[in-house]
Design an enzyme around this catalytic site. Structure first.
Site, mmCIF file in Angstrom:
data_model
loop_
_atom_site.group_PDB
_atom_site.id
_atom_site.type_symbol
_atom_site.label_atom_id
_atom_site.label_comp_id
_atom_site.label_asym_id
_atom_site.label_seq_id
_atom_site.Cartn_x
_atom_site.Cartn_y
_atom_site.Cartn_z
ATOM 1 N N LYS A 55 -12.837 -1.625 5.863
ATOM 2 C CA LYS A 55 -12.105 -2.641 6.604
ATOM 3 C C LYS A 55 -12.667 -2.735 8.023
ATOM 4 O O LYS A 55 -12.989 -3.797 8.493
ATOM 5 C CB LYS A 55 -10.609 -2.313 6.661
ATOM 6 C CG LYS A 55 -9.988 -1.902 5.331
ATOM 7 C CD LYS A 55 -9.844 -3.038 4.363
ATOM 8 C CE LYS A 55 -9.576 -2.618 2.924
ATOM 9 N NZ LYS A 55 -8.360 -1.864 2.677
ATOM 10 N N ASP A 100 -1.814 6.466 6.394
ATOM 11 C CA ASP A 100 -2.897 5.656 5.819
ATOM 12 C C ASP A 100 -3.246 4.602 6.856
ATOM 13 O O ASP A 100 -2.522 3.630 7.032
ATOM 14 C CB ASP A 100 -2.414 5.018 4.510
ATOM 15 C CG ASP A 100 -3.449 4.062 3.904
ATOM 16 O OD1 ASP A 100 -4.510 3.852 4.522
ATOM 17 O OD2 ASP A 100 -3.174 3.524 2.802
ATOM 18 N N TRP A 133 0.814 -1.216 0.000
ATOM 19 C CA TRP A 133 0.000 0.000 0.000
ATOM 20 C C TRP A 133 0.843 1.260 0.000
ATOM 21 O O TRP A 133 0.589 2.189 -0.772
ATOM 22 C CB TRP A 133 -1.004 0.006 1.158
ATOM 23 C CG TRP A 133 -2.167 -0.900 0.866
ATOM 24 C CD1 TRP A 133 -2.495 -2.047 1.539
ATOM 25 C CD2 TRP A 133 -3.122 -0.761 -0.190
ATOM 26 N NE1 TRP A 133 -3.592 -2.626 0.953
ATOM 27 C CE2 TRP A 133 -4.005 -1.862 -0.102
ATOM 28 C CE3 TRP A 133 -3.326 0.170 -1.201
ATOM 29 C CZ2 TRP A 133 -5.068 -2.052 -0.977
ATOM 30 C CZ3 TRP A 133 -4.378 -0.009 -2.086
ATOM 31 C CH2 TRP A 133 -5.239 -1.114 -1.963
HETATM 32 C C1 LIG Z 1 -7.892 -1.244 1.328
HETATM 33 C C2 LIG Z 1 -6.790 -0.261 1.468
HETATM 34 C C3 LIG Z 1 -6.659 0.843 0.603
HETATM 35 C C4 LIG Z 1 -7.513 1.028 -0.629
HETATM 36 O O1 LIG Z 1 -8.716 1.491 -0.422
HETATM 37 P P1 LIG Z 1 -9.765 1.687 -1.627
HETATM 38 O O2 LIG Z 1 -10.969 2.039 -0.868
HETATM 39 O O3 LIG Z 1 -9.848 0.377 -2.368
HETATM 40 O O4 LIG Z 1 -9.246 2.759 -2.500
HETATM 41 C C5 LIG Z 1 -5.645 1.748 0.850
HETATM 42 N N1 LIG Z 1 -4.772 1.573 1.861
HETATM 43 C C6 LIG Z 1 -4.854 0.508 2.684
HETATM 44 C C7 LIG Z 1 -3.858 0.358 3.787
HETATM 45 C C8 LIG Z 1 -5.851 -0.452 2.505
HETATM 46 O O5 LIG Z 1 -5.927 -1.502 3.331
#
Ligand SMILES: *Cc1c(COP(=O)(O)O)cnc(C)c1O
Length: 363
Positions: free
Chosen positions: A199, A175, A101
């Site tokens: 998530k 993030d 990521w």
């Molecule tokens: C799932 C995830 C994303 C992506 O998110 P989207 O909603 O698919 O754009 C970004 N960063 C992390 C750490 C993730 O787990």
């Protein structure tokens, strides 16, 4: 009804109580005669839902008043562009690459600014975090980006880096998509945190951004208005139509977390769940996890069968016992158990029971 245990990395399992509550309110929310999906986002009903969601989130995560909470769209991936458009000023930004990521975020940011890789664990195949003391920080970075929980690789910062202690004034951008609300956040170390909801907070469609007020108003002229944090903040996330139903569902999830005892209780449970699963894996010669112990994710647990020819049989057996979506990400292979807030201890115990029984049948 006994539902299976769903180990999906995202969109992920939600608390059954929350789904039931939403089902009960589907046709008529609190006597309004409307589903939440059918309400004007500017009407008093939806405004009350939005306001309560923000207040509950602020309480749960102890978000200080000098941070804005923004309910946006576009997911984590859109934030990979929206953050540099708002904060980079087309200048230099630092990235710490620790997995898929953060790597993806760094590549996207290159479209908008100069990206300096301050540290990387590519050589360790993303199995250990580079120590903050070793990071090569740029003197002029507009911010430093980390992914505090690498969902695919199963690595987590158990403590956020203290950039001030490293001699940097750059704001930390985090993030936290895949572990938001799994543990408390030290906001004194954060400039901006973002995460997709799917998530740990609710359904897909909602992106949470928590940003320090002094970072607003720096956007590049090419930044779309709907993605300009200052504009979104000024309109209380109502500059354009926000993802109303996803906000409502996240709000129900915040209420659920409060009923469980808050984020501290979530963390206690998450630690216990992770200890059970990693403890079993480490005690076995049949399964293995390759992430260094001090940075293993409490949310996403990748593991491998030492004999990978048995993967399909393992997954079929799991499914027959009501253990779903355990297949690992295609870039890593093997298995991955995502054990977010909504996964009860009983689900992790059921997985460990399957792992033990499967190993026995294969002997
Ligand atoms: C799932 C995830 C994303 C992506 O998110 P989207 O909603 O698919 O754009 C970004 N960063 C992390 C750490 C993730 O787990």
């Amino acid at each position: 009804m006994m539902r299976p245990y769903n180990f999906s990395a995202g969109p992920a399992a939600m608390p059954a109580e929350v789904l039931q509550e939403a089902a009960g309110e589907m046709l008529d929310w609190h006597g309004s005669g409307m589903s939440v999906m059918e309400m004007s986002h500017r009407g008093k009903e939806f405004m009350s839902i939005r306001d309560l969601a923000e207040a509950d989130l602020r309480e749960l995560l102890a978000i200080p008043d000098h941070f804005k909470v923004l309910f946006m769209q576009g997911g984590g991936l859109a934030e990979n562009a929206i953050v540099p458009l708002n904060l980079s000023q087309g200048s230099t930004v630092d990235f710490v690459v620790t997995g898929s990521w953060s790597q993806k975020s760094a590549i996207e940011a290159q479209r908008y600014c100069r990206v300096h890789e301050a540290a990387s664990n590519v050589r360790d195949k993303h199995t250990a975090l580079p120590a903050p003391g070793q990071w090569q920080l740029s003197a002029d970075a507009q911010y430093l980006h980390i992914c505090s929980n690498e969902t695919i690789n199963g690595i987590e910062f158990h403590e956020l880096p203290d950039l001030k202690a490293l001699g940097s004034d750059a704001p930390l951008v985090v993030d936290f998509s895949s572990h938001v609300a799994s543990r408390p956040v030290d906001w004194t170390r954060v400039g901006l945190a973002f995460g997709g909801a799917q998530k740990n907070l609710g359904p897909a469609g909602l992106t949470l951004v928590v940003v320090r007020e002094d970072l607003l108003g720096r956007s590049m002229s090419t930044c779309p208005s709907a993605f300009d944090y200052a504009t979104v903040a000024k309109h209380q996330s109502m500059y354009n139509t926000p993802p109303t139903y996803a906000i409502y569902m996240a709000g129900l999830t915040f209420q659920w977390i409060k009923r469980q005892g808050g984020v501290a209780e979530m963390e206690r449970r998450n630690v216990a769940k992770a200890e059970l699963l990693y403890g079993f894996i480490d005690g076995s010669d049949f399964y293995v996890n390759r992430v260094r112990r001090d940075c293993r994710s409490r949310m996403n647990v990748p593991f491998f069968l030492r004999d990978e020819t048995r993967n399909d049989a393992f997954l079929a057996g799991a499914k027959a016992r009501g253990l779903l979506q355990l297949k690992g990400h295609k870039s890593v292979g093997g298995m991955r158990a995502s054990i977010y807030n909504a996964m009860p201890m009983e689900g992790v115990q059921a997985l460990v029971d399957h792992m033990r029984d499967f190993e026995r049948t294969q002997a």
